[in-house]
Design a protein around this motif. Structure first.
Motif, PDB file in Angstrom:
ATOM      1  N   LEU A 135       0.882  -1.171   0.000  1.00  0.00           N
ATOM      2  CA  LEU A 135       0.000   0.000   0.000  1.00  0.00           C
ATOM      3  C   LEU A 135       0.916   1.217   0.000  1.00  0.00           C
ATOM      4  N   ALA A 136       0.803   2.050  -1.043  1.00  0.00           N
ATOM      5  CA  ALA A 136       1.724   3.179  -1.188  1.00  0.00           C
ATOM      6  C   ALA A 136       1.026   4.350  -1.858  1.00  0.00           C
ATOM      7  N   GLY A 137       1.726   5.461  -1.952  1.00  0.00           N
ATOM      8  CA  GLY A 137       1.216   6.603  -2.696  1.00  0.00           C
ATOM      9  C   GLY A 137       1.229   7.894  -1.904  1.00  0.00           C
ATOM     10  N   THR A 138       0.535   8.893  -2.459  1.00  0.00           N
ATOM     11  CA  THR A 138       0.484  10.211  -1.843  1.00  0.00           C
ATOM     12  C   THR A 138      -0.626  10.270  -0.802  1.00  0.00           C
ATOM     13  N   ALA A 139      -0.429  11.067   0.199  1.00  0.00           N
ATOM     14  CA  ALA A 139      -1.413  11.339   1.254  1.00  0.00           C
ATOM     15  C   ALA A 139      -1.752  10.132   2.117  1.00  0.00           C
ATOM     16  N   ILE A 140      -0.914   9.095   2.075  1.00  0.00           N
ATOM     17  CA  ILE A 140      -1.119   7.943   2.966  1.00  0.00           C
ATOM     18  C   ILE A 140       0.226   7.469   3.497  1.00  0.00           C
ATOM     19  N   GLU A 141       0.156   6.682   4.556  1.00  0.00           N
ATOM     20  CA  GLU A 141       1.353   6.058   5.098  1.00  0.00           C
ATOM     21  C   GLU A 141       1.525   4.703   4.427  1.00  0.00           C
ATOM     22  N   PRO A 142       2.703   4.404   3.886  1.00  0.00           N
ATOM     23  CA  PRO A 142       2.911   3.115   3.226  1.00  0.00           C
ATOM     24  C   PRO A 142       2.742   1.967   4.213  1.00  0.00           C
ATOM     25  N   ALA A 143       2.334   0.816   3.690  1.00  0.00           N
ATOM     26  CA  ALA A 143       2.146  -0.368   4.523  1.00  0.00           C
ATOM     27  C   ALA A 143       2.298  -1.612   3.662  1.00  0.00           C
ATOM     28  N   THR A 144       2.563  -2.722   4.323  1.00  0.00           N
ATOM     29  CA  THR A 144       2.549  -4.027   3.678  1.00  0.00           C
ATOM     30  C   THR A 144       1.404  -4.808   4.297  1.00  0.00           C
ATOM     31  N   LEU A 145       0.495  -5.266   3.450  1.00  0.00           N
ATOM     32  CA  LEU A 145      -0.682  -5.999   3.907  1.00  0.00           C
ATOM     33  C   LEU A 145      -0.480  -7.490   3.682  1.00  0.00           C
ATOM     34  N   THR A 146      -0.863  -8.282   4.688  1.00  0.00           N
ATOM     35  CA  THR A 146      -0.799  -9.738   4.590  1.00  0.00           C
ATOM     36  C   THR A 146      -2.139 -10.297   5.057  1.00  0.00           C
ATOM     37  N   THR A 154      -3.001  -2.996  -8.789  1.00  0.00           N
ATOM     38  CA  THR A 154      -2.221  -3.731  -9.782  1.00  0.00           C
ATOM     39  C   THR A 154      -1.977  -5.161  -9.311  1.00  0.00           C
ATOM     40  N   GLY A 155      -2.234  -6.115 -10.203  1.00  0.00           N
ATOM     41  CA  GLY A 155      -1.964  -7.523  -9.930  1.00  0.00           C
ATOM     42  C   GLY A 155      -0.520  -7.864 -10.256  1.00  0.00           C
ATOM     43  N   ARG A 156      -0.061  -9.004  -9.773  1.00  0.00           N
ATOM     44  CA  ARG A 156       1.317  -9.434 -10.033  1.00  0.00           C
ATOM     45  C   ARG A 156       1.587  -9.643 -11.521  1.00  0.00           C
ATOM     46  N   VAL A 199      -3.431  -9.423  -6.130  1.00  0.00           N
ATOM     47  CA  VAL A 199      -3.042  -8.012  -6.016  1.00  0.00           C
ATOM     48  C   VAL A 199      -1.633  -7.895  -5.436  1.00  0.00           C
ATOM     49  N   ALA A 200      -0.817  -7.094  -6.087  1.00  0.00           N
ATOM     50  CA  ALA A 200       0.551  -6.830  -5.634  1.00  0.00           C
ATOM     51  C   ALA A 200       0.667  -5.455  -4.997  1.00  0.00           C
ATOM     52  N   MET A 201      -0.089  -4.457  -5.568  1.00  0.00           N
ATOM     53  CA  MET A 201       0.048  -3.089  -5.080  1.00  0.00           C
ATOM     54  C   MET A 201      -1.271  -2.344  -5.153  1.00  0.00           C
ATOM     55  N   ILE A 202      -1.498  -1.526  -4.138  1.00  0.00           N
ATOM     56  CA  ILE A 202      -2.595  -0.555  -4.123  1.00  0.00           C
ATOM     57  C   ILE A 202      -1.919   0.795  -3.940  1.00  0.00           C
TER      58      ILE A 202
END
Length: 163
Positions: A31-42, A100-102, A157-160
Motif C-alpha cells: 500500500l503506497a502513494g500520496t497522502a497515505i502512510e505506506p504499509a505491507t498488507l498480509t 495492480t496484480g502481479r 493483487v501486488a500493489m494498491i
C-alpha cells in the motif's frame, strides 16, 4: 537420457509449476502513494481488521462466477493509512486508487466511488471465497460488487497505490 539432461528437465518443470497454497498464505500487498502512510498488507494483518462479506456474481470469459467473498473494505485500508487526514475541503475526492496484480493487470478507482460519504461502493480486498482461503492463483483479490463483468476484480493483487 543423460543425468545432466534429466536434472535440467526436472528443474525446468519445477520452475514452471504453479504457486502452492503456502505462497497464497504468505501473499503480500504493498500500500503506497500520496497522502497515505505506506504499509505491507498480509492475510494475517487483514485478519485483525473489520471484516465484510459479499455475495457476488459476475460474468467472465469462462462463464458466470458466483460466490461469497470475505475480506476488508478497500476504504478501511485507505482510511487507516491516512487518506481521510487532509487539510483541504474533501481533499480525498481528488485521489485515485490504482490496483495492480502481479501479472501487471491494473484497474483505477476514484476515492469518491468508495468513500462512505459519497459513492460508498463496498469494494473489498478479499482473503477468502465461500469460507475457504483464496487459491494461490487468486492471492488477495479485489472484489467489486454490482459489476456485471468481473474485469475490475483484480486477482493476486501486488500493489494498491493512491495518487
Amino acid at each position: 537420457m543423460p543425468m545432466l539432461a534429466r536434472t535440467l528437465l526436472a528443474f525446468l518443470l519445477l520452475a514452471a509449476a504453479p504457486a502452492t497454497a503456502q505462497d497464497a498464505a504468505t501473499a503480500t500487498v504493498t500500500l503506497a502513494g500520496t497522502a497515505i502512510e505506506p504499509a505491507t498488507l498480509t492475510r494475517a494483518s487483514l485478519a485483525g481488521l473489520p471484516r465484510t462479506e459479499l455475495d457476488v456474481s459476475f460474468h467472465t470469459s469462462k462463464g458466470e462466477e458466483r460466490g461469497r467473498y470475505g475480506g476488508v473494505l478497500l476504504w478501511t485500508l485507505l482510511e487507516r493509512a491516512g487518506i481521510g487526514r487532509s487539510t483541504g475541503h474533501h481533499d480525498e475526492l481528488r485521489r485515485s486508487i490504482l490496483v495492480t496484480g502481479r501479472d501487471g493487470y491494473a484497474i483505477l478507482f476514484s476515492a469518491g466511488e468508495i468513500a462512505p460519504e459519497f459513492g460508498a461502493k463496498p469494494i473489498i480486498l478479499a482473503t477468502d471465497k465461500d469460507g475457504a482461503p483464496l487459491s494461490a492463483r487468486d492471492g488477495l483479490r479485489v472484489i467489486v460488487p454490482g459489476d456485471k463483468r468481473g474485469a475490475r476484480s483484480v486477482r493476486d493483487v501486488a500493489m494498491i497505490e493512491v495518487r
